[in-house]
Design a protein around this motif. Structure first.
Motif, mmCIF file in Angstrom:
data_model
loop_
_atom_site.group_PDB
_atom_site.id
_atom_site.type_symbol
_atom_site.label_atom_id
_atom_site.label_comp_id
_atom_site.label_asym_id
_atom_site.label_seq_id
_atom_site.Cartn_x
_atom_site.Cartn_y
_atom_site.Cartn_z
ATOM 1 N N MET A 75 52.049 40.421 47.742
ATOM 2 C CA MET A 75 50.709 39.827 47.863
ATOM 3 C C MET A 75 49.640 40.782 47.345
ATOM 4 O O MET A 75 49.631 41.963 47.708
ATOM 5 N N GLU A 76 48.730 40.249 46.513
ATOM 6 C CA GLU A 76 47.523 40.996 46.173
ATOM 7 C C GLU A 76 46.412 40.515 47.100
ATOM 8 O O GLU A 76 46.259 39.298 47.312
ATOM 9 N N VAL A 77 45.673 41.466 47.682
ATOM 10 C CA VAL A 77 44.611 41.099 48.636
ATOM 11 C C VAL A 77 43.271 41.356 47.997
ATOM 12 O O VAL A 77 42.408 42.061 48.530
ATOM 13 N N CYS A 78 43.076 40.783 46.826
ATOM 14 C CA CYS A 78 41.824 40.983 46.099
ATOM 15 C C CYS A 78 41.662 39.877 45.070
ATOM 16 O O CYS A 78 42.558 39.655 44.246
ATOM 17 N N GLY A 79 40.530 39.185 45.111
ATOM 18 C CA GLY A 79 40.288 38.116 44.157
ATOM 19 C C GLY A 79 40.193 38.624 42.725
ATOM 20 O O GLY A 79 40.590 37.935 41.786
ATOM 21 N N GLY A 80 39.691 39.848 42.537
ATOM 22 C CA GLY A 80 39.631 40.417 41.201
ATOM 23 C C GLY A 80 41.016 40.619 40.618
ATOM 24 O O GLY A 80 41.257 40.370 39.424
ATOM 25 N N GLN A 81 41.950 41.059 41.431
ATOM 26 C CA GLN A 81 43.327 41.207 40.969
ATOM 27 C C GLN A 81 43.947 39.840 40.687
ATOM 28 O O GLN A 81 44.690 39.674 39.709
ATOM 29 N N THR A 82 43.643 38.855 41.544
ATOM 30 C CA THR A 82 44.167 37.502 41.306
ATOM 31 C C THR A 82 43.726 36.991 39.942
ATOM 32 O O THR A 82 44.535 36.466 39.162
ATOM 33 N N HIS A 83 42.451 37.156 39.624
ATOM 34 C CA HIS A 83 41.953 36.670 38.332
ATOM 35 C C HIS A 83 42.570 37.444 37.170
ATOM 36 O O HIS A 83 42.866 36.855 36.126
ATOM 37 N N SER A 84 42.795 38.744 37.347
ATOM 38 C CA SER A 84 43.446 39.515 36.284
ATOM 39 C C SER A 84 44.878 39.020 36.070
ATOM 40 O O SER A 84 45.348 38.898 34.931
ATOM 41 N N ILE A 85 45.559 38.724 37.165
ATOM 42 C CA ILE A 85 46.949 38.230 37.077
ATOM 43 C C ILE A 85 47.003 36.887 36.347
ATOM 44 O O ILE A 85 47.819 36.687 35.445
ATOM 45 N N ILE A 86 46.129 35.966 36.731
ATOM 46 C CA ILE A 86 46.168 34.630 36.140
ATOM 47 C C ILE A 86 45.631 34.646 34.708
ATOM 48 O O ILE A 86 46.199 34.028 33.804
ATOM 49 N N ARG A 87 44.532 35.395 34.480
ATOM 50 C CA ARG A 87 43.937 35.444 33.134
ATOM 51 C C ARG A 87 44.916 35.998 32.104
ATOM 52 O O ARG A 87 45.002 35.510 30.977
ATOM 53 N N ASN A 88 45.695 36.994 32.511
ATOM 54 C CA ASN A 88 46.626 37.636 31.578
ATOM 55 C C ASN A 88 48.046 37.086 31.659
ATOM 56 O O ASN A 88 48.933 37.585 30.969
ATOM 57 N N GLY A 89 48.259 36.087 32.500
ATOM 58 C CA GLY A 89 49.587 35.477 32.592
ATOM 59 C C GLY A 89 50.641 36.404 33.149
ATOM 60 O O GLY A 89 51.838 36.239 32.880
ATOM 61 N N VAL A 92 34.988 27.604 43.839
ATOM 62 C CA VAL A 92 33.646 27.953 43.373
ATOM 63 C C VAL A 92 33.536 29.413 42.982
ATOM 64 O O VAL A 92 33.005 29.765 41.925
ATOM 65 N N SER A 93 34.038 30.267 43.843
ATOM 66 C CA SER A 93 33.798 31.697 43.672
ATOM 67 C C SER A 93 34.428 32.239 42.399
ATOM 68 O O SER A 93 35.512 31.814 41.995
ATOM 69 N N SER A 94 33.760 33.212 41.799
ATOM 70 C CA SER A 94 34.314 33.867 40.606
ATOM 71 C C SER A 94 35.579 34.649 40.927
ATOM 72 O O SER A 94 36.309 35.063 40.035
ATOM 73 N N GLU A 95 35.867 34.865 42.214
ATOM 74 C CA GLU A 95 37.098 35.548 42.614
ATOM 75 C C GLU A 95 38.081 34.599 43.300
ATOM 76 O O GLU A 95 39.121 35.023 43.787
ATOM 77 N N GLY A 96 37.756 33.308 43.368
ATOM 78 C CA GLY A 96 38.603 32.364 44.076
ATOM 79 C C GLY A 96 39.890 32.056 43.312
ATOM 80 O O GLY A 96 39.894 31.932 42.086
ATOM 81 N N ALA A 97 40.984 31.896 44.062
ATOM 82 C CA ALA A 97 42.276 31.615 43.426
ATOM 83 C C ALA A 97 42.265 30.251 42.749
ATOM 84 O O ALA A 97 42.793 30.091 41.641
ATOM 85 N N CYS A 98 41.667 29.239 43.389
ATOM 86 C CA CYS A 98 41.625 27.904 42.783
ATOM 87 C C CYS A 98 40.804 27.931 41.489
ATOM 88 O O CYS A 98 41.179 27.305 40.486
ATOM 89 N N ALA A 99 39.699 28.675 41.503
ATOM 90 C CA ALA A 99 38.873 28.791 40.296
ATOM 91 C C ALA A 99 39.656 29.456 39.172
ATOM 92 O O ALA A 99 39.563 29.057 37.999
ATOM 93 N N ALA A 100 40.450 30.475 39.501
ATOM 94 C CA ALA A 100 41.259 31.153 38.488
ATOM 95 C C ALA A 100 42.282 30.197 37.890
ATOM 96 O O ALA A 100 42.456 30.135 36.659
ATOM 97 N N TYR A 101 42.977 29.448 38.731
ATOM 98 C CA TYR A 101 43.984 28.503 38.234
ATOM 99 C C TYR A 101 43.339 27.439 37.348
ATOM 100 O O TYR A 101 43.922 27.021 36.353
ATOM 101 N N TYR A 102 42.140 27.001 37.717
ATOM 102 C CA TYR A 102 41.473 25.968 36.913
ATOM 103 C C TYR A 102 40.962 26.562 35.606
ATOM 104 O O TYR A 102 41.172 26.012 34.527
#
Length: 371
Positions: free
Chosen positions: A31-45, A346-356
């Motif tokens: 588990m990553e406990v950071c929205g910034g890491q989540t977005h990096s993971i999803i953005r870079n596949g 909504v949030s720029s660090e939200g997991a749902c926002a990253a997936y969308y």
């Protein structure tokens, strides 16, 4: 760009992927406990390129997303008052409350202003002594020092028209709650580098020892995340559970001692509700008695707010790592960034926002992603 390009090197990333594949022999859930890491993971596949045996679980690491609905509704109630200037960072304006958001309040005539620092709100209080200026102080340990400084500055200036709506949360108690949940599947953690740059790493060693779980402090660029995953997998494969710091360029064991002193001066630990999760004991901060006069909740008497969550929003399960965003039936249909049902969209660090944002409603096979 220095400090960015070298942590996005594709050749080094390929080597790290190869090394992770080489050392992985069994299924692991990290588990990553950071929205910034989540977005990096999803953005870079990154999650799609890892071995199938490794599952990345997105934890409650987005500060906007875990702010309880009750606090959002209190913010809306305060911002609607005629003599109030309500100040917030921009990422809170579209977070839905029970019936509306701060943008709606602004369109209805409320004086809602986006600021770039809590000290901007202090300056507004100086410039408008005949009006009440309220700052929306949310977030993890990362944003709390600046908010504490704003309270101290208002106190030193003798400002009586400044107050703060506080909803700060703490990462270590959340990790404890996750590990003690009967549905927990997490076997290792990537700790948030920016939180640890403030608080240090000393708070995490007791968690490692109590739950025998590896915790690796990790940064946010692709190579940072991959190195954090590699170090967690190495420990899991060897049956070890240690605290490791893979973000030494920013994190020292003791953290930012001056910031911690300011936090201790202004805030004290309290139980705190997390949106979608519930109350976690000793997981937040509130103003100490010496600074309670700056508590917006008490000043505006908004303690009897009744909240109403969307019945089809499953962001609580997303925040607990029980559900991937695109597994929610409302994802991309009733719930989009233009019509959000929960803060995670909504949030720029939200997991749902990253997936969308990065097209996770499209199957990987359709865009030619290969493992």
């Amino acid at each position: 760009m220095k400090y960015l390009d070298e942590y996005r090197d594709p050749d080094l990333a390929q080597r790290l992927f190869a090394e992770i594949r080489r050392i992985t022999t069994r299924p692991w859930a990290i588990m990553e406990v950071c929205g910034g890491q989540t977005h990096s993971i999803i953005r870079n596949g990154i999650d799609q390129l890892l071995p199938e045996a490794i599952e990345l679980i997105h934890g409650p690491g987005c500060p906007v997303c875990v702010t309880p609905l009750e606090i959002i509704d209190k913010a809306l109630a305060i911002a609607s008052r005629p003599n109030v200037i309500f100040c917030s960072f921009g990422d809170m304006l579209r977070v839905p409350g029970s019936a509306k958001d701060l943008f709606r309040v602004k369109s209805e005539g409320g004086d809602v202003r986006v600021v770039y620092s809590p000290l901007d709100a202090v300056r507004l209080a100086q410039q408008h002594p005949d009006r009440e200026v309220v700052f929306f102080g949310i977030g993890f340990e990362t944003t709390a020092p600046a908010n504490a400084m704003a309270v101290l500055q208002a106190h030193r200036l003798g400002l009586r028209n400044f107050s703060m709506l506080v909803s700060h949360v703490l990462v270590p108690p959340a990790i404890s709650a996750i590990m003690e949940s009967p549905t927990n599947r997490v076997q290792g953690f990537l700790a948030a580098g920016h939180v640890c740059s403030v608080m240090g790493t000393w708070q995490y060693r007791p968690l490692v020892e109590r739950y025998h779980v590896p915790i690796v402090v990790t940064g946010f660029e692709p190579l940072d995340v991959l190195e954090g995953i590699r170090r967690v997998v190495l420990q899991l494969e060897a049956g070890r559970a240690e605290l490791d710091n893979a973000y030494e360029r920013a994190v020292r064991p003791e953290g930012n001692v001056a910031a911690q002193q300011v936090l201790s001066e202004v805030f004290e630990v309290t139980d705190r509700a997390w949106r979608g999760i519930g109350v976690i004991p000793q997981s937040g901060w509130r103003l100490r008695n010496a600074y309670r006069a700056y508590d917006a909740e008490a000043r505006f008497a908004v303690g009897d707010i009744q909240t109403r969550e969307s019945p089809i929003c499953r962001s609580g399960e997303v925040l607990q790592g029980m559900l991937k965003p695109n597994q929610c039936p409302a994802f991309g249909k009733e719930c989009t960034p233009r019509t959000p049902l929960g803060a995670t969209m909504v949030s720029s660090e939200g997991a749902c926002a990253a997936y969308y944002q990065y097209g996770r409603f499209i199957k990987a096979e359709e865009v030619g992603v290969a493992r």
